[in-house]
Write an enzyme that holds these catalytic residues in place. Structure first.
Site, PDB file in Angstrom:
ATOM      1  NE  ARG A   1      -2.535  24.146   0.782  1.00  0.00           N
ATOM      2  CZ  ARG A   1      -1.730  24.448  -0.291  1.00  0.00           C
ATOM      3  NH1 ARG A   1      -0.512  24.351  -0.090  1.00  0.00           N
ATOM      4  NH2 ARG A   1      -2.049  24.860  -1.252  1.00  0.00           N
TER       5      ARG A   1
ATOM      6  CB  SER B   1      -9.853  24.035   1.442  1.00  0.00           C
ATOM      7  OG  SER B   1     -10.167  24.770   0.325  1.00  0.00           O
TER       8      SER B   1
ATOM      9  CD  GLU C   1      -6.157  22.539   3.404  1.00  0.00           C
ATOM     10  OE1 GLU C   1      -6.241  23.719   3.998  1.00  0.00           O
ATOM     11  OE2 GLU C   1      -6.359  22.294   2.356  1.00  0.00           O
TER      12      GLU C   1
END
Length: 707
Positions: A187, A235, A307
């Site tokens: 990520r 998320s 994130e």
């Protein structure tokens, strides 16, 4: 990550806006560009319609430093309620193009950075490709997926990404960068807002479309069952790397589902999703993020990382919410090396420095050289004004003797005085006057030559008869000339009558060499020539009309007595094409002249990657496109079979992509033939499927990077 790296002044923002001109708008709400649909305005907003807009932005930012963010589709971004003091950019339709391979080709897919991941997944599966099904449930863009190494359902971008075409805003350079040099990790990547993703090349696999459709159906159903819709960014927190459980499970274990602060709440369906109410507050979302991190840290001792990109928030708020600072990026990464060495260039004039103290004599000489009297005096003769003083006769005589002695060594340039003023006199250039001629001492007049004296005319009777004879001869000659002129006029009249006669009128026109040019134009020109005399027809005007067609290189019209013309047309040869801002293809010849504008992809020719201007037929695409077109034309058959496209990287760089996904950097468009020979030799020695990239910038020492 934190993007509030500076707070530019109003003066800087105003100056940057003036430099960008009509390309930019002020105080544009950018919250609606995100999936949260909350947040404030960007001080400057710019929709990038072509790569040239990025170059314009780069040039403007080189004059005034202002932070930049790339919005993309905003599926992983939260904008502060106070907005963003900087430039927010989003790419236009030119970055949504998707290029799918033919069935008998390598399964290489190329797509623009603004291509929607669900759309890209469905198109690839429908085309018989497999390996990108996981993206059907990710509501983002391909560029954002590259930057964050997006993934899910057991796959991510690393699994299929070959290379990325990037534009470096700070350096104003466009380049193809291998996926291995992007610093991809879970990520994350080394990409920042200085790196604008233009397109990405993916290596997929040929497979069964029915199986791919079934797989996507499962993914979509799973997401609908387990993840909420509405205003969120997916998320929020990354799963702990060293943890045995997910971030969602940690939050859920604390019983925080449904927890609300103002207009933001933790989702009842998935604890790692934070929902924003319609017309809600971005600051409320950030506060919920901070609350979750504090509770998880207190209970489990785990520091969750977000994130979500937090834009416009203060550094303290962003850090508390779990974002990482941009300054944590590595500055000596392979990504930086792909754009060359970064160095500040000082264009100012350097000040001289001395390694040791100069002597007084040297300083005196320098002073005389730069501040002394620069008038040369060695060749001047100074005539001083008469001064009535008490000087003795001997002193005056001595001075006069010195002057006479020096006259033999000086030039004719002299100094004369006039009431105390000094006048420069050049004897060689002075114009003569009456005073230069000899003057009679008694009359004070200029001498007159003897030939100027008047004389007496004496008439002779013989001249009268002579004049009569001359007059008679002149009369006869005049009559002869009149007869001759009449004859010439008669002949010309006869010729004109013949020329106007239908006997020599054009009745047949043959046209040769026409394939692409406008047929209506050819018909119109033929009609304008029919019936005209073959001897007087204006073929030059007809040639100019035909050469106005973009497809025509040259025209020659031949006349054949008595009634036939032949129009010989040499057309331009199409060699490549590129996409304009309007997403239409521009077909060009080797001189980068636009021959036609078409909808769709003219697969008969090589593509020049990148996005050019919306040129009409007949326009010129510029020097770098000319170099790319000539590269495409120069490809030997051996290379033509393996080349996918050619490209431009910045204002003066050439690239090429092979069907195997290999990236070839040609550097500046010089010694192209030599570089092509080097490429052929390399590909004969090594399978291109095992090569990631080839750098031919230095043909003496080509660089090959293998898998």
């Amino acid at each position: 990550m934190i993007t509030d790296i500076s707070r530019p002044s109003d003066k800087d923002l105003s100056r940057l806006a003036s430099l960008l001109g009509d390309r930019a708008t002020l105080n544009e709400p950018i919250g609606p560009y995100t999936t949260y649909r909350v947040g404030g305005e960007a001080s400057i907003f710019m929709r990038i319609l072509s790569v040239e807009d990025l170059h314009a932005l780069s040039r403007a930012l080189s004059k005034v430093r202002v932070p930049v963010i790339v919005l993309g589709r905003g599926s992983n971004m939260l904008v502060s309620d106070s907005g963003f003091r900087g430039v927010a950019i989003t790419l236009g339709p030119f970055a949504e193009q998707i290029s799918l391979p033919q069935i008998n080709e390598q399964p290489i897919l190329i797509a623009g950075s603004m291509a929607s991941l669900p759309v890209l997944a469905r198109q690839s599966v429908h085309h018989g490709l497999t390996g990108f099904e996981w993206a059907v449930g990710v509501p983002g863009s391909l560029g954002g997926a590259v930057r964050m190494n997006a993934g899910g359902h057991g796959a991510d971008m690393i699994a299929s990404l070959i290379s990325v075409r990037l534009f470096h805003i700070d350096r104003g350079i466009e380049a193809n960068v291998s996926a291995a040099n992007l610093g991809l990790r879970f990520r994350g990547s080394d990409l920042t807002d200085q790196h604008v993703v233009l397109s990405a090349t993916l290596r997929l696999s040929w497979g069964d479309s029915a199986q791919g459709e079934a797989r996507m159906t499962e993914i979509v159903k799973w997401r609908r069952d387990h993840q909420p819709g509405g205003q969120n960014a997916g998320s929020v927190f990354v799963n702990p790397v060293a943890g045995a459980t997910s971030a969602g499970a940690l939050i859920d274990g604390l019983g925080l589902r449904g927890y609300r602060i103002g207009s933001a709440s933790i989702s009842d369906k998935h604890a790692n999703f934070i929902q924003a109410d319609e017309d809600g507050s971005a600051d409320d979302v950030a506060e919920v993020m901070t609350f979750i991190r504090d509770r998880v840290s207190e209970t489990h001792g785990i520091d969750l990382r977000s994130e979500i990109r937090l834009v416009g928030f203060s550094s303290a708020v962003a850090v508390d919410a779990g974002a990482q600072s941009l300054f944590e990026q590595k500055h000596d990464s392979q990504l930086d090396a792909a754009f060359g060495t970064s160095a500040d260039t000082d264009l100012s004039i350097p000040m001289p420095t001395f390694s040791e103290q100069l002597s007084d004599d040297v300083m005196a000489e320098l002073h005389d050289a730069f501040t002394g009297d620069l008038t040369p005096i060695s060749n001047l003769r100074v005539v001083r004004p008469d001064v009535h003083t008490s000087e003795s006769a001997s002193e005056l005589a001595s001075e006069r003797a010195n002057e006479l002695a020096s006259e033999s060594s000086v030039s004719s340039l002299s100094l004369k005085t006039n009431d105390g003023r000094i006048v420069i006199v050049d004897e060689e250039l002075r114009l003569p006057t009456d005073s230069d001629f000899p003057v009679d001492e008694q009359t004070s007049s200029v001498h007159i030559a003897p030939t100027s004296n008047s004389g007496t005319v004496i008439e002779d009777s013989r001249w009268a008869s002579r004049r009569k004879v001359v007059a008679t001869n002149a009369s006869r000659n005049k009559k002869r000339l009149l007869v001759l002129a009449g004859s010439v006029f008669g002949v010309i009249a006869c010729v004109l009558v013949v020329l106007a006669s239908p006997i020599v009128g054009v009745r047949k026109i043959d046209v040769e060499g026409v394939r692409y040019m406008n047929a209506d134009l050819v018909t119109s020109v033929k009609k304008s020539l029919l019936g005209k005399s073959v001897l007087t027809v204006d073929t030059n005007a007809a040639e100019r009309r035909l050469e106005g067609d973009p497809w025509v290189d040259s025209v020659r019209i031949r006349t054949y007595f008595p009634t036939r013309l032949t129009i010989e047309i040499v057309e331009r040869v199409p060699v490549a094409w590129f996409i304009g801002v309007d997403n239409r293809a521009r077909i060009v010849d080797q001189d980068a002249r636009v021959l036609a504008v078409e909808t769709g992809q003219p697969t008969a020719y090589l593509q020049i990657t990148g996005v050019g201007a919306n040129l009409a037929p007949g326009g010129s695409a510029g020097d770098i496109y000319r170099a790319a077109a000539q590269l495409a034309k120069a490809l030997p058959d051996e290379l033509m079979k393996v080349v996918l496209n050619v490209g431009t990287a910045g204002p003066n760089q050439l690239t090429m992509t092979l069907r195997s996904g290999t990236l070839v950097n040609f550097g500046q468009p010089v010694d192209v033939q030599k570089k092509l020979i080097a490429l052929v030799v390399l590909l004969r020695r090594q399978d291109s499927k095992q090569i990631i990239s080839i750098d031919l910038t230095n043909t003496d020492v080509p660089t090959v990077k293998s898998k």
